[in-house]
Design an enzyme around this catalytic site. Structure first.
Site, PDB file in Angstrom:
ATOM      1  N   LYS A  25     -17.007 -15.441  11.450  1.00  0.00           N
ATOM      2  CA  LYS A  25     -16.975 -14.246  12.293  1.00  0.00           C
ATOM      3  C   LYS A  25     -16.444 -13.047  11.513  1.00  0.00           C
ATOM      4  O   LYS A  25     -16.999 -11.945  11.586  1.00  0.00           O
ATOM      5  CB  LYS A  25     -16.122 -14.503  13.534  1.00  0.00           C
ATOM      6  N   ASP A  75      -4.228  -2.540  12.564  1.00  0.00           N
ATOM      7  CA  ASP A  75      -4.641  -2.249  11.184  1.00  0.00           C
ATOM      8  C   ASP A  75      -4.856  -3.586  10.504  1.00  0.00           C
ATOM      9  O   ASP A  75      -3.903  -4.292  10.188  1.00  0.00           O
ATOM     10  CB  ASP A  75      -3.547  -1.439  10.473  1.00  0.00           C
ATOM     11  N   MET A  76      -6.109  -3.957  10.308  1.00  0.00           N
ATOM     12  CA  MET A  76      -6.387  -5.284   9.752  1.00  0.00           C
ATOM     13  C   MET A  76      -7.557  -5.267   8.787  1.00  0.00           C
ATOM     14  O   MET A  76      -8.548  -4.562   8.990  1.00  0.00           O
ATOM     15  CB  MET A  76      -6.681  -6.284  10.876  1.00  0.00           C
ATOM     16  N   HIS A 115       0.826  -1.206   0.000  1.00  0.00           N
ATOM     17  CA  HIS A 115       0.000   0.000   0.000  1.00  0.00           C
ATOM     18  C   HIS A 115       0.864   1.261   0.000  1.00  0.00           C
ATOM     19  O   HIS A 115       0.378   2.352   0.274  1.00  0.00           O
ATOM     20  CB  HIS A 115      -0.930  -0.003   1.214  1.00  0.00           C
ATOM     21  N   GLY A 167       1.008  -2.950  16.410  1.00  0.00           N
ATOM     22  CA  GLY A 167       1.809  -1.740  16.239  1.00  0.00           C
ATOM     23  C   GLY A 167       3.264  -1.909  16.594  1.00  0.00           C
ATOM     24  O   GLY A 167       4.079  -1.022  16.322  1.00  0.00           O
ATOM     25  N   VAL A 176      -1.593   0.038  17.948  1.00  0.00           N
ATOM     26  CA  VAL A 176      -2.204   0.405  16.668  1.00  0.00           C
ATOM     27  C   VAL A 176      -2.502  -0.870  15.886  1.00  0.00           C
ATOM     28  O   VAL A 176      -1.590  -1.562  15.441  1.00  0.00           O
ATOM     29  CB  VAL A 176      -1.300   1.332  15.835  1.00  0.00           C
TER      30      VAL A 176
END
Length: 340
Positions: free
Chosen positions: A227, A174-175, A45, A307, A172
């Protein structure tokens, strides 16, 4: 693979984006985010996304003039329209506005509709914690993952970000809602590596650790099976509700590449009004110390917390390792003659 400095990486990306039609200000912001994402180990990204972004700009799928326009203000909640503009500057503006609202009300929520790919979602979690704020943020996407029980793509992987400031280091998360993102599959395929655990289905409908096989079927596996599928669906519904924008099945009709037309939510909380920032940081420090003392498993690696790897990378002065083919491609986009 080759190594470059952060400064060189940012400079080349910035010049490539300016040549693609971005204003100097937006090119600088986007280049910094893409360069830092690459440094933080998320090249999928970061640098790797630049050729695709330039292509989307050339096609008119992302409008560099697309404004960040206020639509509605309801106290601590505000709604904006991104007009298919640049996802990174829009997300940074949304985060800053949510921070301002949190300082005023204790919490602030900014929802953005009709925007484009925000690239690495963790960027905005770090943006919040670096200003002493906690955050919950997410985006919906086009259909790119099968719902649980489906054999074809019908839900987004809808990345979720959560962040809480600490004293020594923040938490932190981020997933994506998929076990592995398509970007991660691509990175491991290029390295000739297998996934550490099953990440999707092959053409026989069997779970596999082969990233190339999953890329072929495009049947990535939801995190936590049913889930993760359920959470992806509810994140999609909440993003569309709060922004009054598109849900995943409606983003599919835009047909302007990954993330174009998406809905995003930025929730920020002010710890100073919730027991105090010092108490918050002490709590996080105690948590990470507790986690770090836990006995490691059979792999022998240190226990990880969300993080941790990014935090350590940010304090490492080493040059950044990049894919030479993509680096040469971005150099050409910047008007340079590639050199090793």
């Amino acid at each position: 693979m080759i190594s470059v400095t952060l400064e060189t990486l940012q400079d080349v990306i910035e010049r490539a984006l300016r040549r693609a039609g971005l204003t100097p200000e937006d090119a600088t912001v986007c280049a910094r985010v893409h360069a830092e994402s690459t440094r933080d180990g998320v090249s999928s990204h970061g640098l790797d996304r630049i050729p695709r972004l330039v292509d989307y700009l050339a096609r008119g799928w992302v409008d560099p003039q697309g404004a960040f326009e206020s639509v509605q203000a309801l106290g601590a909640l505000e709604v904006y329209d991104g007009h298919l503009g640049l996802g990174v500057p829009h997300a940074m503006r949304a985060t800053e506005r949510a921070i301002a609202l949190a300082r005023q009300h204790g919490m602030g929520l900014v929802a953005v509709r009709n925007t484009t790919h925000w690239m690495r979602g963790g960027t905005y979690g770090w943006q919040a914690v670096e200003q002493g704020m906690a955050a919950i943020m997410w985006t919906n996407t086009e259909s790119c993952m099968p719902a649980w029980g489906a054999s074809e793509q019908s839900i987004g992987n809808n990345p979720l970000v959560m962040a809480v400031p600490g004293g020594r280091a923040p938490l932190v998360l981020d997933m994506a809602m998929s076990q592995f993102s398509y970007g991660r599959l691509g990175v491991l395929k290029e390295r000739g590596e297998q996934l550490p655990v099953a990440g999707g289905f092959d053409d026989s409908g069997q779970l596999t650790c082969d990233p190339q096989a999953i890329q072929v079927t495009r049947r990535i596996l939801p995190t936590g099976y049913w889930k993760g599928s359920g959470l992806a669906i509810l994140l999609d519904a909440m993003a569309a509700l709060l922004s009054q924008g598109r849900a995943t099945h409606e983003i599919d009709t835009v047909e302007r590449g990954s993330g174009t037309g998406s809905s995003q939510v930025f929730m920020v909380f002010d710890p100073d009004q919730l027991g105090g920032i010092d108490a918050c940081r002490a709590m996080v420090d105690d948590m990470t110390a507790h986690l770090s003392k836990a006995a490691p498993d059979e792999s022998g690696r240190a226990v990880r917390w969300p993080g941790a790897s990014t935090f350590h990378r940010r304090h490492d002065s080493a040059d950044i390792v990049v894919n030479p083919d993509i680096w040469s491609q971005v150099q050409r986009l910047a008007g340079d003659r590639p050199r090793s």
